[in-house]
Design an enzyme around this catalytic site. Structure first.
Site, PDB file in Angstrom:
ATOM      1  N   SER A 124      52.245  18.972 -15.034  1.00 53.93           N
ATOM      2  CA  SER A 124      52.368  19.552 -16.372  1.00 53.93           C
ATOM      3  C   SER A 124      53.065  20.911 -16.332  1.00 53.93           C
ATOM      4  O   SER A 124      53.886  21.216 -17.208  1.00 53.93           O
ATOM      5  CB  SER A 124      50.993  19.676 -17.033  1.00 53.93           C
ATOM      6  OG  SER A 124      50.187  20.651 -16.395  1.00 53.93           O
ATOM      7  N   LYS A 125      52.787  21.710 -15.330  1.00 53.91           N
ATOM      8  CA  LYS A 125      53.408  23.032 -15.254  1.00 53.91           C
ATOM      9  C   LYS A 125      54.872  22.937 -14.833  1.00 53.91           C
ATOM     10  O   LYS A 125      55.705  23.735 -15.280  1.00 53.91           O
ATOM     11  CB  LYS A 125      52.622  23.931 -14.304  1.00 53.91           C
ATOM     12  CG  LYS A 125      51.229  24.295 -14.812  1.00 53.91           C
ATOM     13  CD  LYS A 125      51.273  24.992 -16.170  1.00 53.91           C
ATOM     14  CE  LYS A 125      49.897  25.484 -16.602  1.00 53.91           C
ATOM     15  NZ  LYS A 125      49.939  26.180 -17.916  1.00 53.91           N
TER      16      LYS A 125
ATOM     17  N   SER B 225      52.636  28.377 -14.166  1.00 52.20           N
ATOM     18  CA  SER B 225      51.826  28.571 -12.958  1.00 52.20           C
ATOM     19  C   SER B 225      52.726  28.469 -11.735  1.00 52.20           C
ATOM     20  O   SER B 225      53.796  27.851 -11.773  1.00 52.20           O
ATOM     21  CB  SER B 225      50.728  27.505 -12.882  1.00 52.20           C
ATOM     22  OG  SER B 225      50.109  27.480 -11.607  1.00 52.20           O
TER      23      SER B 225
ATOM     24  N   TYR C 286      47.814  18.928 -13.079  1.00 46.34           N
ATOM     25  CA  TYR C 286      48.136  20.318 -13.404  1.00 46.34           C
ATOM     26  C   TYR C 286      49.535  20.666 -12.917  1.00 46.34           C
ATOM     27  O   TYR C 286      50.345  21.238 -13.662  1.00 46.34           O
ATOM     28  CB  TYR C 286      47.090  21.239 -12.781  1.00 46.34           C
ATOM     29  CG  TYR C 286      47.173  22.686 -13.228  1.00 46.34           C
ATOM     30  CD1 TYR C 286      46.879  23.040 -14.540  1.00 46.34           C
ATOM     31  CD2 TYR C 286      47.517  23.701 -12.338  1.00 46.34           C
ATOM     32  CE1 TYR C 286      46.922  24.356 -14.953  1.00 46.34           C
ATOM     33  CE2 TYR C 286      47.567  25.024 -12.740  1.00 46.34           C
ATOM     34  CZ  TYR C 286      47.263  25.344 -14.051  1.00 46.34           C
ATOM     35  OH  TYR C 286      47.311  26.650 -14.466  1.00 46.34           O
TER      36      TYR C 286
ATOM     37  N   ILE D   8      44.448  33.698 -10.748  1.00 42.46           N
ATOM     38  CA  ILE D   8      44.055  34.802 -11.622  1.00 42.46           C
ATOM     39  C   ILE D   8      42.565  34.651 -11.927  1.00 42.46           C
ATOM     40  O   ILE D   8      42.091  33.539 -12.195  1.00 42.46           O
ATOM     41  CB  ILE D   8      44.863  34.782 -12.939  1.00 42.46           C
ATOM     42  CG1 ILE D   8      46.369  34.774 -12.660  1.00 42.46           C
ATOM     43  CG2 ILE D   8      44.474  35.966 -13.817  1.00 42.46           C
ATOM     44  CD1 ILE D   8      46.889  35.978 -11.915  1.00 42.46           C
TER      45      ILE D   8
END
Length: 257
Positions: free
Chosen positions: A158-159, A142, A155, A188
């Site tokens: 983690s990315k 991401s 998030y 997206i």
């Protein structure tokens, strides 16, 4: 012309979103498929949209990637059915919101397990077969892995970890002929944000705001990300490894004025 003919591809998260779009595209490019997801009915829906010419060359594996036995089962079934593994697409992922002040540690742990640990585990299990075939790994990361955003701390972390995994493993496997890359999408249009708890009203406003947060003035589509995944996975990208490819309408390059 881009082709994946005679390739055996494992795609996780194939029941929805980017994983689903990737599965459908790969089928049209001639790849035989091992499709993984938690929702068996949704996997069946993905398969129904795949190229009918390869319907007999699609293996469905339903299960939770956070379970080590599921990962082992995926690889065992893939090898028993097809004999080889050429491509691994780690597309499974979840979005958990939260700041340092209010983040639940269970959300952090689930984010790291789903978005990072499961990808590491599955890649490790596939590794002997990928080395044998000089294969390719594509991780779905991401823009949050390379840019900082408030309110989605688990998030983002983690990315960012997944991106470092991509680059480290690309260097480790380069002399074995295995390429490892990531795609880093912006916003997206999938069900990811709805599953994270956004109401339809909030999500609609979120998408509208993409006119301001993305240089191209809109959110992206799962098909646009899938096209990039297919290129990176294919022999057309034979001299690309350790790359983080932003498919984000220029969002990563935006700065406040």
């Amino acid at each position: 012309m881009l082709t994946l003919k005679n390739k055996i591809s494992i795609i996780t998260g194939a029941s929805s979103g980017i994983g689903k779009a990737t599965a459908i595209l790969f089928s049209n490019l001639g790849s035989k498929l091992v499709l993984v997801g938690r929702d068996e009915k949704a996997l069946d829906e993905t398969i129904s949209q795949c190229n009918p010419e390869i319907k007999n060359d699609i293996l469905k594996v339903a299960g939770d990637l956070n379970c080590a036995d599921t990962c082992k089962n995926i690889v065992e079934q893939a090898v028993n059915r097809f004999g080889v593994i050429n491509i691994l697409v780690n597309a499974a992922g979840i979005l958990k919101s939260g700041s340092l002040e209010n983040m639940k540690m269970e959300d952090y742990e689930l984010s790291m397990n789903t978005n990072v640990k499961s990808a590491i585990n599955l890649t490790q299990l596939c590794l002997p077969y990928l080395i044998k075939e000089k294969g390719s790994v594509v991780n779905v990361s991401s823009v949050t892995g390379t840019r900082s955003f408030p309110g989605v701390l688990p998030y983002c972390i983690s990315k960012a970890a997944l991106d470092q995994f991509t680059k480290c493993v690309a260097l480790e496997l380069a002399d074995k002929g295995v390429r490892v890359n990531s795609v880093n999408p912006g916003v997206i249009v999938t069900n990811l944000h709805r599953r994270a708890g956004q109401t339809e009203e909030v999500y609609s406003k979120f998408l509208e705001n993409c006119k301001n947060t993305h240089a191209l003035g809109r959110p992206g589509t799962a098909d646009e990300v899938a096209n990039t995944i297919a290129f990176l996975a294919s022999d057309s990208a034979s001299f690309i490894t350790g790359e983080l490819v932003h498919v984000d309408g220029g969002r990563h390059a935006m700065t406040p004025r």
